[in-house]
Design a protein around this motif. Structure first.
Motif, PDB file in Angstrom:
ATOM      1  N   VAL A 193      35.633  30.077  25.015  1.00 14.23           N
ATOM      2  CA  VAL A 193      35.214  31.275  25.744  1.00 14.23           C
ATOM      3  C   VAL A 193      34.363  30.901  26.950  1.00 14.23           C
ATOM      4  O   VAL A 193      34.544  31.437  28.054  1.00 14.23           O
ATOM      5  N   GLU A 194      33.424  29.984  26.765  1.00 12.38           N
ATOM      6  CA  GLU A 194      32.552  29.569  27.876  1.00 12.38           C
ATOM      7  C   GLU A 194      33.353  28.857  28.971  1.00 12.38           C
ATOM      8  O   GLU A 194      33.109  29.062  30.164  1.00 12.38           O
ATOM      9  N   ARG A 195      34.316  28.050  28.560  1.00 17.23           N
ATOM     10  CA  ARG A 195      35.171  27.387  29.545  1.00 17.23           C
ATOM     11  C   ARG A 195      35.995  28.409  30.306  1.00 17.23           C
ATOM     12  O   ARG A 195      36.145  28.332  31.526  1.00 17.23           O
ATOM     13  N   GLY A 196      36.529  29.389  29.587  1.00 16.90           N
ATOM     14  CA  GLY A 196      37.297  30.430  30.238  1.00 16.90           C
ATOM     15  C   GLY A 196      36.460  31.257  31.196  1.00 16.90           C
ATOM     16  O   GLY A 196      36.951  31.682  32.252  1.00 16.90           O
ATOM     17  N   GLN A 197      35.198  31.496  30.848  1.00 19.79           N
ATOM     18  CA  GLN A 197      34.317  32.257  31.731  1.00 19.79           C
ATOM     19  C   GLN A 197      34.094  31.521  33.047  1.00 19.79           C
ATOM     20  O   GLN A 197      34.088  32.129  34.123  1.00 19.79           O
ATOM     21  N   LYS A 198      33.934  30.202  32.981  1.00 17.63           N
ATOM     22  CA  LYS A 198      33.744  29.415  34.206  1.00 17.63           C
ATOM     23  C   LYS A 198      35.008  29.429  35.057  1.00 17.63           C
ATOM     24  O   LYS A 198      34.946  29.573  36.290  1.00 17.63           O
ATOM     25  N   LEU A 199      36.169  29.281  34.409  1.00 20.77           N
ATOM     26  CA  LEU A 199      37.427  29.319  35.154  1.00 20.77           C
ATOM     27  C   LEU A 199      37.648  30.689  35.782  1.00 20.77           C
ATOM     28  O   LEU A 199      38.127  30.794  36.915  1.00 20.77           O
ATOM     29  N   PHE A 200      37.301  31.724  35.046  1.00 25.46           N
ATOM     30  CA  PHE A 200      37.463  33.081  35.566  1.00 25.46           C
ATOM     31  C   PHE A 200      36.550  33.309  36.764  1.00 25.46           C
ATOM     32  O   PHE A 200      36.971  33.883  37.773  1.00 25.46           O
ATOM     33  N   ALA A 201      35.307  32.862  36.664  1.00 27.28           N
ATOM     34  CA  ALA A 201      34.365  33.050  37.765  1.00 27.28           C
ATOM     35  C   ALA A 201      34.822  32.322  39.020  1.00 27.28           C
ATOM     36  O   ALA A 201      34.619  32.802  40.141  1.00 27.28           O
ATOM     37  N   ALA A 202      35.474  31.171  38.849  1.00 26.24           N
ATOM     38  CA  ALA A 202      35.887  30.377  40.001  1.00 26.24           C
ATOM     39  C   ALA A 202      37.194  30.859  40.619  1.00 26.24           C
ATOM     40  O   ALA A 202      37.416  30.672  41.824  1.00 26.24           O
ATOM     41  N   ASN A 203      38.061  31.490  39.826  1.00 22.15           N
ATOM     42  CA  ASN A 203      39.403  31.790  40.318  1.00 22.15           C
ATOM     43  C   ASN A 203      39.771  33.268  40.328  1.00 22.15           C
ATOM     44  O   ASN A 203      40.736  33.639  41.009  1.00 22.15           O
ATOM     45  N   CYS A 204      39.054  34.101  39.579  1.00 20.97           N
ATOM     46  CA  CYS A 204      39.493  35.488  39.403  1.00 20.97           C
ATOM     47  C   CYS A 204      38.436  36.529  39.752  1.00 20.97           C
ATOM     48  O   CYS A 204      38.770  37.683  40.043  1.00 20.97           O
ATOM     49  N   ALA A 205      37.160  36.142  39.667  1.00 15.03           N
ATOM     50  CA  ALA A 205      36.084  37.124  39.805  1.00 15.03           C
ATOM     51  C   ALA A 205      36.017  37.751  41.184  1.00 15.03           C
ATOM     52  O   ALA A 205      35.499  38.861  41.340  1.00 15.03           O
ATOM     53  N   THR A 206      36.518  37.076  42.216  1.00 15.31           N
ATOM     54  CA  THR A 206      36.485  37.639  43.569  1.00 15.31           C
ATOM     55  C   THR A 206      37.189  38.987  43.633  1.00 15.31           C
ATOM     56  O   THR A 206      36.737  39.912  44.312  1.00 15.31           O
ATOM     57  N   CYS A 207      38.292  39.105  42.904  1.00 15.65           N
ATOM     58  CA  CYS A 207      39.060  40.354  42.915  1.00 15.65           C
ATOM     59  C   CYS A 207      38.743  41.251  41.719  1.00 15.65           C
ATOM     60  O   CYS A 207      38.732  42.472  41.850  1.00 15.65           O
ATOM     61  N   HIS A 208      38.491  40.640  40.569  1.00 20.68           N
ATOM     62  CA  HIS A 208      38.345  41.428  39.341  1.00 20.68           C
ATOM     63  C   HIS A 208      36.892  41.623  38.909  1.00 20.68           C
ATOM     64  O   HIS A 208      36.659  42.310  37.905  1.00 20.68           O
ATOM     65  N   GLY A 209      35.944  41.055  39.645  1.00 16.04           N
ATOM     66  CA  GLY A 209      34.545  41.247  39.307  1.00 16.04           C
ATOM     67  C   GLY A 209      34.057  40.252  38.271  1.00 16.04           C
ATOM     68  O   GLY A 209      34.822  39.799  37.417  1.00 16.04           O
ATOM     69  N   MET A 210      32.774  39.930  38.336  1.00 13.49           N
ATOM     70  CA  MET A 210      32.201  38.956  37.420  1.00 13.49           C
ATOM     71  C   MET A 210      32.227  39.440  35.975  1.00 13.49           C
ATOM     72  O   MET A 210      32.290  38.646  35.042  1.00 13.49           O
ATOM     73  N   SER A 211      32.175  40.748  35.775  1.00 13.80           N
ATOM     74  CA  SER A 211      32.168  41.313  34.426  1.00 13.80           C
ATOM     75  C   SER A 211      33.482  42.013  34.097  1.00 13.80           C
ATOM     76  O   SER A 211      33.523  42.886  33.226  1.00 13.80           O
TER      77      SER A 211
END
Length: 267
Positions: free
Chosen positions: A55-73
């Protein structure tokens, strides 16, 4: 002289207002609990335990690649929708097929080579599912091509062929959108598409198509993909339009050419 008016006697067994409130509260509790249980079952949530490390690894990957469009939360932004409640199946489909991250804006996200390893995709799916439950990854037994191909072909014609073509070759939709070809698509991604409804595709929950129904559809598609066409060249399996166009151009063209040749020989 008139007799004194009697006060009306209090009706026996009258219910207290507090009892009514208690009954209403109890009904709301049972209704809410039942709805929550039904939603969890219909969404196809899986109770698969995931490691905190993933989960923590996925959160880092999400923040780096997806959060720009989908938001940090996962709340979504003007550039991308919310991912709350989409579940692990949606992440595995969108990222696993290369549709996400989106390369550029357009009518819809096209399939392209995947940028992440299977472990990275699984980690991001675990993270999104940990924030809010949703459709989980399909069980392996429903991804096998051991179902009823005949029944699956019938279900596909009823529910899917109007967009994907009866042979699964894909087709055009409105506003520049399209239903992609299903040839070469893995059984896992076909199942995930049915339960998540990407792009313009409707969601086929277990109430619409049971897991066994989905397995039959996958079996039919894979059988059709692996079985050679008995009629010869498929012409893209696009149906009578492509076949008629081929006959019109080449068949009529051959007749005209033959007529010209015969006329030239006669002269």
């Amino acid at each position: 002289m008139s007799s004194p008016r009697r006060r009306p006697s209090r009706r026996r067994g009258r219910r207290s207002p507090l009892a009514t409130i208690a009954l209403i509260a109890l009904g709301l509790v049972f209704t809410g609990s039942g709805y929550a249980a039904f939603s969890a079952v219909s969404a196809g949530d899986t109770a698969v335990a995931v490691s905190q490390e993933s989960v923590e690894r996925g959160q880092k990957l999400f923040a780096a690649n997806c959060a720009t469009c989908h938001g940090m939360s996962l709340e979504g932004t003007e550039a991308g929708p919310t991912l709350i409640g989409v579940g692990a199946a949606s992440v595995d489909f969108q990222v696993g097929t290369g549709r996400m991250p989106l390369a550029n804006t357009g009518p819809q996200a096209p399939e392209k080579p995947n940028l992440f390893s299977e472990e990275d995709v699984q980690a991001m799916a675990d993270y999104v599912a940990s924030v809010s439950p949703g459709p989980g990854l399909p069980e392996e037994e429903y991804l096998q091509t051991t179902g009823d191909a005949t029944r699956g072909a019938e279900l596909f014609r009823i529910n899917c062929a109007m967009c994907h073509n009866v042979a699964g070759a894909g087709g055009a939709l409105t506003e520049g959108k399209y239903a992609p070809s299903l040839k070469g698509t893995s059984a896992k991604h076909i199942y995930e598409a049915m339960v998540t409804g990407p792009q313009n595709m409707p969601v086929f929950s277990d109430a619409n198509l049971t897991p066994e129904d989905k397995r039959d559809i996958i079996t039919a598609l894979k059988y059709q993909e692996e079985t050679p066409a008995p009629g010869g060249f498929e012409l893209g399996a696009l149906g009578p339009v492509a076949e008629g166009l081929f006959a019109w151009i080449f068949g009529l063209g051959a007749i005209v050419a033959l007529t010209v040749w015969i006329t030239a020989r006669a002269n």
